[in-house]
Design a protein around this motif. Sequence first.
Motif, mmCIF file in Angstrom:
data_model
loop_
_atom_site.group_PDB
_atom_site.id
_atom_site.type_symbol
_atom_site.label_atom_id
_atom_site.label_comp_id
_atom_site.label_asym_id
_atom_site.label_seq_id
_atom_site.Cartn_x
_atom_site.Cartn_y
_atom_site.Cartn_z
ATOM 1 N N ASP A 183 -2.394 0.924 10.764
ATOM 2 C CA ASP A 183 -1.528 1.194 9.688
ATOM 3 C C ASP A 183 -2.207 1.887 8.411
ATOM 4 N N VAL A 184 -3.308 1.310 7.968
ATOM 5 C CA VAL A 184 -3.901 1.815 6.843
ATOM 6 C C VAL A 184 -4.551 3.162 7.186
ATOM 7 N N ILE A 185 -5.040 3.227 8.498
ATOM 8 C CA ILE A 185 -5.673 4.505 8.860
ATOM 9 C C ILE A 185 -4.537 5.589 8.836
ATOM 10 N N LYS A 186 -3.471 5.198 9.428
ATOM 11 C CA LYS A 186 -2.272 5.936 9.425
ATOM 12 C C LYS A 186 -1.666 6.528 8.023
ATOM 13 N N LEU A 187 -1.666 5.534 7.214
ATOM 14 C CA LEU A 187 -1.469 5.836 5.932
ATOM 15 C C LEU A 187 -2.434 6.947 5.129
ATOM 16 N N ALA A 188 -3.787 6.647 5.241
ATOM 17 C CA ALA A 188 -4.721 7.718 4.796
ATOM 18 C C ALA A 188 -4.476 9.276 5.454
ATOM 19 N N LYS A 189 -4.203 9.101 6.926
ATOM 20 C CA LYS A 189 -4.146 10.452 7.348
ATOM 21 C C LYS A 189 -2.900 10.999 7.028
ATOM 22 N N GLU A 190 -2.019 10.465 6.808
ATOM 23 C CA GLU A 190 -0.524 11.027 6.238
ATOM 24 C C GLU A 190 -0.974 11.784 4.874
ATOM 25 N N ARG A 191 -1.760 11.188 4.150
ATOM 26 C CA ARG A 191 -2.116 11.902 2.925
ATOM 27 C C ARG A 191 -3.322 12.739 2.990
ATOM 28 N N ASP A 192 -4.019 12.776 3.962
ATOM 29 C CA ASP A 192 -5.445 13.415 4.085
ATOM 30 C C ASP A 192 -6.459 12.844 3.219
ATOM 31 N N ILE A 193 -6.313 11.429 3.102
ATOM 32 C CA ILE A 193 -7.399 10.940 1.920
ATOM 33 C C ILE A 193 -8.368 9.895 2.715
ATOM 34 N N TYR A 194 -9.178 9.531 2.285
ATOM 35 C CA TYR A 194 -10.463 8.795 2.538
ATOM 36 C C TYR A 194 -10.124 7.230 2.455
ATOM 37 N N LEU A 195 -10.763 6.451 3.588
ATOM 38 C CA LEU A 195 -11.245 5.185 3.345
ATOM 39 C C LEU A 195 -12.494 4.882 2.786
ATOM 40 N N HIS A 196 -12.331 4.104 1.764
ATOM 41 C CA HIS A 196 -13.613 3.667 1.165
ATOM 42 C C HIS A 196 -14.247 2.032 1.650
ATOM 43 N N VAL A 197 -14.980 1.947 2.363
ATOM 44 C CA VAL A 197 -15.135 0.783 2.966
ATOM 45 C C VAL A 197 -16.483 0.019 2.852
ATOM 46 N N LEU B 209 0.812 -1.049 -0.082
ATOM 47 C CA LEU B 209 -0.097 -0.105 -0.120
ATOM 48 C C LEU B 209 0.921 1.124 0.048
ATOM 49 N N ARG B 210 2.218 1.054 0.967
ATOM 50 C CA ARG B 210 2.663 2.488 0.998
ATOM 51 C C ARG B 210 3.420 2.779 -0.073
ATOM 52 N N GLY B 211 4.039 1.571 -0.972
ATOM 53 C CA GLY B 211 4.542 1.785 -2.224
ATOM 54 C C GLY B 211 3.751 2.250 -3.209
ATOM 55 N N ARG B 212 2.431 1.728 -3.371
ATOM 56 C CA ARG B 212 1.591 2.338 -4.656
ATOM 57 C C ARG B 212 1.341 3.852 -3.989
ATOM 58 N N LEU B 213 0.896 4.083 -2.978
ATOM 59 C CA LEU B 213 0.435 5.330 -2.603
ATOM 60 C C LEU B 213 1.800 6.552 -2.968
ATOM 61 N N ASP B 214 3.120 5.873 -2.511
ATOM 62 C CA ASP B 214 4.116 6.878 -2.826
ATOM 63 C C ASP B 214 4.199 7.082 -4.350
ATOM 64 N N THR B 215 3.876 6.176 -5.180
ATOM 65 C CA THR B 215 4.275 6.234 -6.702
ATOM 66 C C THR B 215 2.934 6.850 -7.319
ATOM 67 N N TYR B 216 1.813 6.712 -7.150
ATOM 68 C CA TYR B 216 0.525 7.229 -7.946
ATOM 69 C C TYR B 216 -0.274 8.225 -6.823
ATOM 70 N N PRO B 217 -0.814 9.178 -7.641
ATOM 71 C CA PRO B 217 -1.641 10.089 -6.680
ATOM 72 C C PRO B 217 -2.946 9.639 -6.255
ATOM 73 N N HIS B 218 -3.270 8.487 -5.605
ATOM 74 C CA HIS B 218 -4.431 8.085 -5.358
ATOM 75 C C HIS B 218 -4.973 9.090 -4.047
ATOM 76 N N GLU B 219 -6.184 9.049 -3.942
ATOM 77 C CA GLU B 219 -6.942 10.090 -3.313
ATOM 78 C C GLU B 219 -8.133 9.324 -2.259
ATOM 79 N N GLY B 220 -7.628 8.136 -2.228
ATOM 80 C CA GLY B 220 -8.390 7.111 -1.115
ATOM 81 C C GLY B 220 -7.632 5.813 -1.222
ATOM 82 N N ILE B 221 -7.942 4.948 0.034
ATOM 83 C CA ILE B 221 -7.614 3.674 -0.003
ATOM 84 C C ILE B 221 -8.921 2.682 0.144
#
Length: 297
Positions: free
Chosen positions: A149-163, A119-131
């Motif tokens: 960890d997933v919540i932390k990844l989203a908060k670092e980027r200020d993006i949404y979780l789509h659940v 997840l971190r690798g893809r988020l660092d490579t592409y401009p995803h705006e949600g997980i």
Amino acid sequence: MPAFANSVCAAVLAAAAMSSLAMADDAATPIGDAVKDLPIFDAHIHYKEPAWDAYPVKSIIQLMDRNGVVMGLVSSTPDEGTIMLWEYAPNRIVPELRPYHGNAGSSNWAKVEGMQEYLRGRLDTYPHEGIGEFHIHRLDPFDEPLFRDVIKLAKERDIYLHVHSGADEIRWLYGLDPSAKIIWAHAGLGESANGVYRLMKERPTLLADTSLKEYEILDGQDSLHPVWKKIIYQFQDRLMVGSDTWVNSQWDDYDSIIASNRAWLSLLPRDVAEKIAYKNAERVFDRDISMDLIGKR
């Protein structure tokens, strides 16, 4: 006060009251056929691998154009599908990162080794705006570290979780972090309208897409289900429509899916219909959404 003055005052007050009633009536008038002119933001699109040959990227944008779908929130299994669409039409696609890839699917993704690194690798490579969209089929305490960890990844980027989950799983996520930003896929899908209302009222920051709920929202051809009507009016700033193209048959039926969403939106006043059709997405994803994007990439 002289009788003449009294009569003038009464007339003025009556006129003002009638004007107020007229304005209220105008505000409550359904948008009706004019709904066809609204741009749509489709908040639940998948471009999964089985669709790549049957529906090349160009054809997806053509389908969107034909239905007045100006922009869409896209996640895919695997993520390469999302990236192909985004690279072809960056002005039309809002990408989000689905965890599913390789052997990681909806039932086991939270237990797959190396998921955090993926997840971190893809988020660092592409401009995803949600997980997401990701599933929580059942709560397992052993999965808590991964979800933190997933919540932390989203908060670092200020993006949404789509659940994709029931109400209890959403409550559990908020228990891990009350400030998590969540879009509830399908407004809970299996949850009753009353259950949706309770959770939306309980969690004032929770957003929801209504994909696969369109026929439940409609109570007959020309009326809204009474509880859904309450949900729509009370939480009109927190809802978005969606199609959920999870299998190719959904792409086959894309015209009718979007038409069914316009059918229930047509029963709403213009301002409410506009919010749910596209204005909420404008705010959430910081985009300018208009019909001017149709035919563009």
